[in-house]
Scaffold this active site. Structure first.
Site, PDB file in Angstrom:
ATOM      1  N   LYS A  54      -3.862 -12.450  21.738  1.00 44.26           N
ATOM      2  CA  LYS A  54      -2.620 -12.430  22.501  1.00 44.26           C
ATOM      3  C   LYS A  54      -2.908 -12.553  23.998  1.00 44.26           C
ATOM      4  O   LYS A  54      -2.263 -13.309  24.715  1.00 44.26           O
ATOM      5  CB  LYS A  54      -1.865 -11.139  22.189  1.00 44.26           C
ATOM      6  CG  LYS A  54      -0.523 -11.043  22.828  1.00 44.26           C
ATOM      7  CD  LYS A  54      -0.288  -9.636  23.309  1.00 44.26           C
ATOM      8  CE  LYS A  54      -1.324  -9.236  24.301  1.00 44.26           C
ATOM      9  NZ  LYS A  54      -0.927  -8.847  25.594  1.00 44.26           N
ATOM     10  N   GLN A  98       2.585  -2.506  18.549  1.00 43.15           N
ATOM     11  CA  GLN A  98       1.809  -2.840  17.350  1.00 43.15           C
ATOM     12  C   GLN A  98       2.095  -1.853  16.221  1.00 43.15           C
ATOM     13  O   GLN A  98       2.092  -0.643  16.430  1.00 43.15           O
ATOM     14  CB  GLN A  98       0.309  -2.834  17.701  1.00 43.15           C
ATOM     15  CG  GLN A  98      -0.600  -3.204  16.563  1.00 43.15           C
ATOM     16  CD  GLN A  98      -0.447  -4.649  16.102  1.00 43.15           C
ATOM     17  OE1 GLN A  98      -0.257  -5.545  16.920  1.00 43.15           O
ATOM     18  NE2 GLN A  98      -0.528  -4.870  14.809  1.00 43.15           N
ATOM     19  N   ASP A 121       9.348  -9.296  18.713  1.00 44.84           N
ATOM     20  CA  ASP A 121       8.994  -9.201  17.288  1.00 44.84           C
ATOM     21  C   ASP A 121      10.207  -9.466  16.397  1.00 44.84           C
ATOM     22  O   ASP A 121      10.050  -9.690  15.197  1.00 44.84           O
ATOM     23  CB  ASP A 121       8.500  -7.783  16.971  1.00 44.84           C
ATOM     24  CG  ASP A 121       6.998  -7.689  16.831  1.00 44.84           C
ATOM     25  OD1 ASP A 121       6.385  -8.691  16.430  1.00 44.84           O
ATOM     26  OD2 ASP A 121       6.456  -6.602  17.102  1.00 44.84           O
TER      27      ASP A 121
END
Ligand code: GUN
Length: 296
Positions: A54, A98, A121
């Site tokens: 990322k 996460q 997300d």
């Protein structure tokens, strides 16, 4: 004839090129630099690899990016406080926490605290609801990555029977809702299967396009698919391998040697869906920075 490989790295590189061009335009026209905040609670080897990719992706795009690492015993209130601060940070357009989280932290509370306009997300209930009803929204990265892999490899799902194996909130359920939409690149007939099916093989053999996303190493075998099917492997599993340098190897949910003898096309692991997830995360961050997704 052995299956052709669907090259996720190559298709992800195309998408990243598009994101880079969009980023340069946003900077030139409106002086906005997309900003992504990544929050990692505790330590997890799989997440570390993701953080690195990322970070590299953000750098390549010319994004502003920050990584917040919190210890595994962080109280939920402290994580929520950090999210609220980032919700108000004008330099940050995307926030990703996460998953999975340590057990003292309630996932649903975290996901609803993120400003849905920064939810790159696509896990906030507002985005989940808007996806189901077909409204514009930020959509989950891996499922959109699967859709793009299909479309850009010449396997448009329109009118086909797609069977998804795996009902997770991160992959299976959003993918079902994406591919069902009456829209270009979707419009599939979708069957949602899972590991609780009485006869999984009977269902998987019906698939023109089979998506394996149940998190069980190499469990889709060649005799479970229809000859000529397209197979997308979302799984990433560590399996012990005494011949490997570090004692394990990464493998998908598909048993590649047997499936590649029967399928028309299949994605490799690694190098299939994985790079697509990052590319779509970057595209979602650009879209969040451009704004105007939620104008209706
Ligand atoms: N853990 C595994 N996949 C994902 C993902 O797509 N997003 C987040 N936030 N956590 C994950």
């Amino acid at each position: 004839m052995p299956a052709t490989l669907i090259d996720g790295k190559k298709i992800a590189a195309q998408i990243k090129q598009e994101v880079k061009a969009g980023t340069e335009k946003l900077k030139a026209d409106r002086r906005i630099t997309p900003g992504l905040a990544y929050i990692l609670v505790g330590e997890n080897p799989a997440s570390e690899a993701y953080v690195r990719m990322k970070g590299k992706g953000c750098e390549e795009m010319g994004f502003y990016s920050i990584t917040e690492r919190l210890p595994a015993n962080t109280p939920e209130s402290q994580l929520l406080e950090l999210i609220r601060r980032l919700n108000h940070d004008r330099l940050i357009h995307g926030i990703l926490v996460q998953l999975p989280l340590p057990e003292q932290i309630k996932e649903s509370r975290v996901l609803t605290t993120i400003d849905y306009r920064k939810d790159v997300d696509g896990f906030h209930p507002v985005n989940v609801g808007r996806l189901v009803t077909g409204q514009e929204c930020l959509r989950p990265c891996t499922p959109v990555g699967v859709q793009e892999l299909l479309v850009r490899s010449g396997n448009d799902p329109g009118g086909k029977h797609v069977v998804i194996v795996g009902r997770s909130n991160i992959v299976g359920k959003p993918l079902l809702n994406i591919l069902l939409q009456k829209q270009p690149g979707a419009n599939a007939v979708v069957t949602m299967a899972h590991t609780g099916a009485r006869d999984l093989s009977r269902l998987t053999k019906l698939a023109d396009i089979l998506i394996a996303a149940m998190g069980r190493a190499e469990s889709i075998k060649g005799d479970m698919i229809k000859p000529g099917a397209v197979v997308i492997d979302v799984g990433i599993n560590r399996v012990e391998d005494p011949t490997a340098k570090n004692g394990y190897r990464l493998t998908g949910d598909v048993h590649f040697p047997s499936v590649s003898q029967v399928a028309a096309a299949v994605t490799p692991v690694p190098g299939g869906v994985g790079p697509m997830t990052i590319a779509i995360l970057l595209r979602n961050t650009l879209r969040a920075a451009q704004g105007n997704i939620y104008s209706d």
